[in-house]
Write a protein that holds these residues in place. Sequence first.
Motif, short mmCIF file in Angstrom:
data_model
loop_
_atom_site.label_atom_id
_atom_site.label_comp_id
_atom_site.label_asym_id
_atom_site.label_seq_id
_atom_site.Cartn_x
_atom_site.Cartn_y
_atom_site.Cartn_z
N HIS A 42 37.34 34.44 38.79
CA HIS A 42 38.66 35.20 39.14
C HIS A 42 39.74 34.38 39.59
O HIS A 42 39.53 33.16 39.66
CB HIS A 42 37.91 36.19 40.36
CG HIS A 42 37.67 35.39 41.67
ND1 HIS A 42 36.06 34.82 41.79
CD2 HIS A 42 38.07 34.98 42.64
CE1 HIS A 42 36.09 34.05 42.99
NE2 HIS A 42 37.50 34.28 43.68
N ILE A 43 40.66 35.26 39.76
CA ILE A 43 42.15 34.37 39.94
C ILE A 43 42.74 35.11 41.16
O ILE A 43 42.49 36.18 41.50
CB ILE A 43 42.99 34.65 38.73
CG1 ILE A 43 42.35 34.18 37.33
CG2 ILE A 43 44.29 34.00 38.81
CD1 ILE A 43 42.92 34.69 36.03
N ARG A 44 43.28 34.14 41.96
CA ARG A 44 43.90 34.59 43.41
C ARG A 44 45.17 34.22 43.16
O ARG A 44 45.50 33.19 42.83
CB ARG A 44 42.95 34.02 44.51
CG ARG A 44 41.77 34.72 44.69
CD ARG A 44 41.17 34.25 45.84
NE ARG A 44 39.83 34.86 46.04
CZ ARG A 44 39.01 34.51 46.86
NH1 ARG A 44 39.12 33.32 47.89
NH2 ARG A 44 37.62 35.16 47.03
N GLN A 45 46.09 35.18 43.90
CA GLN A 45 47.52 34.62 44.25
C GLN A 45 47.81 35.30 45.40
O GLN A 45 47.80 36.80 45.51
CB GLN A 45 48.23 35.10 43.09
CG GLN A 45 49.65 34.49 43.25
CD GLN A 45 50.56 34.70 42.02
OE1 GLN A 45 50.60 35.64 41.44
NE2 GLN A 45 51.45 33.44 41.73
N VAL A 46 48.18 34.74 46.63
CA VAL A 46 48.37 35.34 47.66
C VAL A 46 47.19 36.29 48.14
O VAL A 46 46.13 35.80 48.30
CB VAL A 46 49.73 36.08 47.77
CG1 VAL A 46 50.15 36.56 49.23
CG2 VAL A 46 51.12 35.25 47.20
N ALA A 47 47.36 37.59 48.43
CA ALA A 47 46.17 38.26 48.70
C ALA A 47 45.63 39.14 47.37
O ALA A 47 44.26 39.72 47.42
CB ALA A 47 46.69 39.49 49.61
N ALA A 48 45.99 38.67 46.16
CA ALA A 48 45.63 39.57 45.23
C ALA A 48 44.37 38.72 44.54
O ALA A 48 44.26 37.56 44.62
CB ALA A 48 46.58 39.64 44.14
N ARG A 49 43.15 39.27 43.96
CA ARG A 49 41.93 38.79 43.48
C ARG A 49 41.86 39.59 42.22
O ARG A 49 41.60 40.94 42.32
CB ARG A 49 40.95 38.98 44.31
CG ARG A 49 39.80 38.42 43.71
CD ARG A 49 38.38 38.37 44.74
NE ARG A 49 37.46 37.53 44.55
CZ ARG A 49 36.33 37.98 43.67
NH1 ARG A 49 36.37 39.17 43.22
NH2 ARG A 49 35.34 37.31 43.21
N LEU A 50 41.92 39.02 41.23
CA LEU A 50 41.72 39.49 39.53
C LEU A 50 40.41 38.69 39.08
O LEU A 50 40.42 37.81 39.27
CB LEU A 50 43.08 39.35 38.90
CG LEU A 50 44.11 39.87 39.57
CD1 LEU A 50 45.35 39.40 38.54
CD2 LEU A 50 44.02 41.27 39.58
N GLU A 51 39.85 39.96 38.62
CA GLU A 51 38.66 39.25 37.56
C GLU A 51 39.09 38.57 36.31
O GLU A 51 40.06 39.05 35.53
CB GLU A 51 37.57 40.21 37.38
CG GLU A 51 36.93 41.13 38.69
CD GLU A 51 35.91 40.09 39.51
OE1 GLU A 51 35.56 38.80 38.72
OE2 GLU A 51 36.28 40.27 40.62
N TYR A 52 38.60 37.49 35.95
CA TYR A 52 38.92 36.88 34.62
C TYR A 52 38.48 37.86 33.76
O TYR A 52 37.11 37.78 33.45
CB TYR A 52 38.62 35.43 34.64
CG TYR A 52 38.79 34.71 33.46
CD1 TYR A 52 40.31 34.41 33.18
CD2 TYR A 52 37.96 34.32 32.57
CE1 TYR A 52 40.59 33.61 32.03
CE2 TYR A 52 38.25 33.78 31.49
CZ TYR A 52 39.62 33.30 31.13
OH TYR A 52 39.89 32.69 30.05
N GLY A 53 39.25 38.23 32.60
CA GLY A 53 38.91 38.95 31.79
C GLY A 53 38.77 38.20 30.33
O GLY A 53 38.93 38.87 29.28
#
Length: 169
Positions: A138-149
């Motif tokens: 997964h990828i994070r930036q500040v408070a965001a968390r995204l699953e690596y797709g």
Amino acid sequence: FFFFKQKTAYEMLRSLVGSEMCIRDSCGQVVATIAQVMWCLGTETSIADVAVSGSSMLEWYEENVAQIQQLTELVRGKLDPIKRKIIVALVTTDVHARDIIETLVLANVSLLTDFNWQKQLRYYWDEEDYIQKNQGCHIRQVAARLEYGCEYIGPVSYTHLTLPTKRNV
């Protein structure tokens, strides 16, 4: 475009990262993703170690410079065109990463919660997420968390010119 199963990437990450064989024998997407995960891990370890060793970030910076030099030597050797593109793309990414580390050193970052670190795009591997959801990166930036797709546009050998990267052109 190359797609890979994250378990394969994680196994490679544990045993081959940083080795010439890993770079020469892997798909560009695998190399790029694992490099990002390992850079994030190394940077976070160095930030956390600042309290123990005030020079940990500077040492991490120097390690990144040495890695870029090693990749530069590798790209000067005999390579097929695809492998050359993969390595050039990795050099491009590593130069940007080196510049981020330099910024963190100059800002005296010593906490993982420092905005100078939090604003960066950070790749993580989470073994528990892989076991539970078959989605470990997964990828994070500040408070965001995204699953690596498994998004991938191929080995990019250029970067947008900004003030930090312009001096490297």
